[in-house]
Motif scaffolding. Structure first.
Motif, PDB file in Angstrom:
ATOM      1  N   GLN A  56     -54.771  53.542   1.749  1.00 24.87           N
ATOM      2  CA  GLN A  56     -55.655  52.687   2.545  1.00 24.87           C
ATOM      3  C   GLN A  56     -56.907  53.450   2.965  1.00 24.87           C
ATOM      4  O   GLN A  56     -58.023  52.918   2.898  1.00 24.87           O
ATOM      5  CB  GLN A  56     -54.918  52.154   3.771  1.00 24.87           C
ATOM      6  N   ASP A  57     -56.730  54.697   3.391  1.00 29.75           N
ATOM      7  CA  ASP A  57     -57.881  55.520   3.791  1.00 29.75           C
ATOM      8  C   ASP A  57     -58.825  55.769   2.615  1.00 29.75           C
ATOM      9  O   ASP A  57     -60.042  55.660   2.754  1.00 29.75           O
ATOM     10  CB  ASP A  57     -57.413  56.856   4.373  1.00 29.75           C
ATOM     11  N   LYS A  58     -58.255  56.097   1.456  1.00 34.70           N
ATOM     12  CA  LYS A  58     -59.081  56.321   0.265  1.00 34.70           C
ATOM     13  C   LYS A  58     -59.835  55.044  -0.122  1.00 34.70           C
ATOM     14  O   LYS A  58     -61.017  55.092  -0.479  1.00 34.70           O
ATOM     15  CB  LYS A  58     -58.215  56.782  -0.908  1.00 34.70           C
ATOM     16  N   LEU A  59     -59.165  53.930  -0.038  1.00 34.51           N
ATOM     17  CA  LEU A  59     -59.799  52.658  -0.361  1.00 34.51           C
ATOM     18  C   LEU A  59     -60.951  52.363   0.594  1.00 34.51           C
ATOM     19  O   LEU A  59     -62.054  51.991   0.164  1.00 34.51           O
ATOM     20  CB  LEU A  59     -58.776  51.520  -0.314  1.00 34.51           C
ATOM     21  N   MET A  60     -60.735  52.542   1.876  1.00 29.50           N
ATOM     22  CA  MET A  60     -61.790  52.284   2.860  1.00 29.50           C
ATOM     23  C   MET A  60     -62.971  53.227   2.655  1.00 29.50           C
ATOM     24  O   MET A  60     -64.128  52.810   2.765  1.00 29.50           O
ATOM     25  CB  MET A  60     -61.236  52.399   4.283  1.00 29.50           C
ATOM     26  N   ASP A  61     -62.696  54.496   2.341  1.00 29.96           N
ATOM     27  CA  ASP A  61     -63.779  55.451   2.065  1.00 29.96           C
ATOM     28  C   ASP A  61     -64.596  55.007   0.856  1.00 29.96           C
ATOM     29  O   ASP A  61     -65.838  55.056   0.874  1.00 29.96           O
ATOM     30  CB  ASP A  61     -63.205  56.853   1.833  1.00 29.96           C
ATOM     31  N   LEU A  63     -64.862  51.933  -0.396  1.00 28.70           N
ATOM     32  CA  LEU A  63     -65.603  50.713  -0.060  1.00 28.70           C
ATOM     33  C   LEU A  63     -66.832  51.022   0.794  1.00 28.70           C
ATOM     34  O   LEU A  63     -67.892  50.442   0.571  1.00 28.70           O
ATOM     35  CB  LEU A  63     -64.686  49.717   0.647  1.00 28.70           C
ATOM     36  N   ALA A  64     -66.698  51.948   1.724  1.00 26.17           N
ATOM     37  CA  ALA A  64     -67.851  52.349   2.540  1.00 26.17           C
ATOM     38  C   ALA A  64     -68.925  52.991   1.666  1.00 26.17           C
ATOM     39  O   ALA A  64     -70.121  52.738   1.850  1.00 26.17           O
ATOM     40  CB  ALA A  64     -67.395  53.314   3.644  1.00 26.17           C
ATOM     41  N   GLU A  65     -68.498  53.818   0.720  1.00 23.81           N
ATOM     42  CA  GLU A  65     -69.437  54.454  -0.206  1.00 23.81           C
ATOM     43  C   GLU A  65     -70.180  53.409  -1.033  1.00 23.81           C
ATOM     44  O   GLU A  65     -71.391  53.508  -1.244  1.00 23.81           O
ATOM     45  CB  GLU A  65     -68.667  55.395  -1.131  1.00 23.81           C
ATOM     46  N   LEU A  66     -69.478  52.400  -1.496  1.00 15.50           N
ATOM     47  CA  LEU A  66     -70.076  51.375  -2.352  1.00 15.50           C
ATOM     48  C   LEU A  66     -70.953  50.384  -1.587  1.00 15.50           C
ATOM     49  O   LEU A  66     -71.925  49.861  -2.150  1.00 15.50           O
ATOM     50  CB  LEU A  66     -68.969  50.595  -3.093  1.00 15.50           C
ATOM     51  N   THR A  67     -70.627  50.138  -0.336  1.00 14.85           N
ATOM     52  CA  THR A  67     -71.360  49.114   0.413  1.00 14.85           C
ATOM     53  C   THR A  67     -72.294  49.659   1.469  1.00 14.85           C
ATOM     54  O   THR A  67     -73.122  48.928   2.005  1.00 14.85           O
ATOM     55  CB  THR A  67     -70.376  48.148   1.107  1.00 14.85           C
TER      56      THR A  67
END
Length: 68
Positions: A56-61, A63-67
């Protein structure tokens, strides 16, 4: 498992027509489950990665990088 629909289904379409209101207002134990999702009127457990906090943490990181 069935393939996911190509477009969202509205409450007026097919077998889901009674499931959405039932999930919204029911006190039934089955309607109040968590940790999964409903698809074609059946409860399903998500992939194991989804429940992993490190994933979950990797996914959120990402997504933050992409958006931004």
């Amino acid at each position: 498992m069935d393939a996911m629909p190509s477009r969202p289904q509205s409450p007026e379409q097919g077998p889901q027509e009674r499931k959405i209101p039932w999930l919204a207002v029911s006190d039934d134990t089955a309607a109040r489950t968590s940790g999964g999702y409903w698809y074609h009127r059946e409860w399903h457990r998500p992939a194991a990665d989804v429940l992993d906090p490190a994933f979950q943490d990797k996914l959120m990181d990402k997504l933050a990088e992409l958006t931004g």
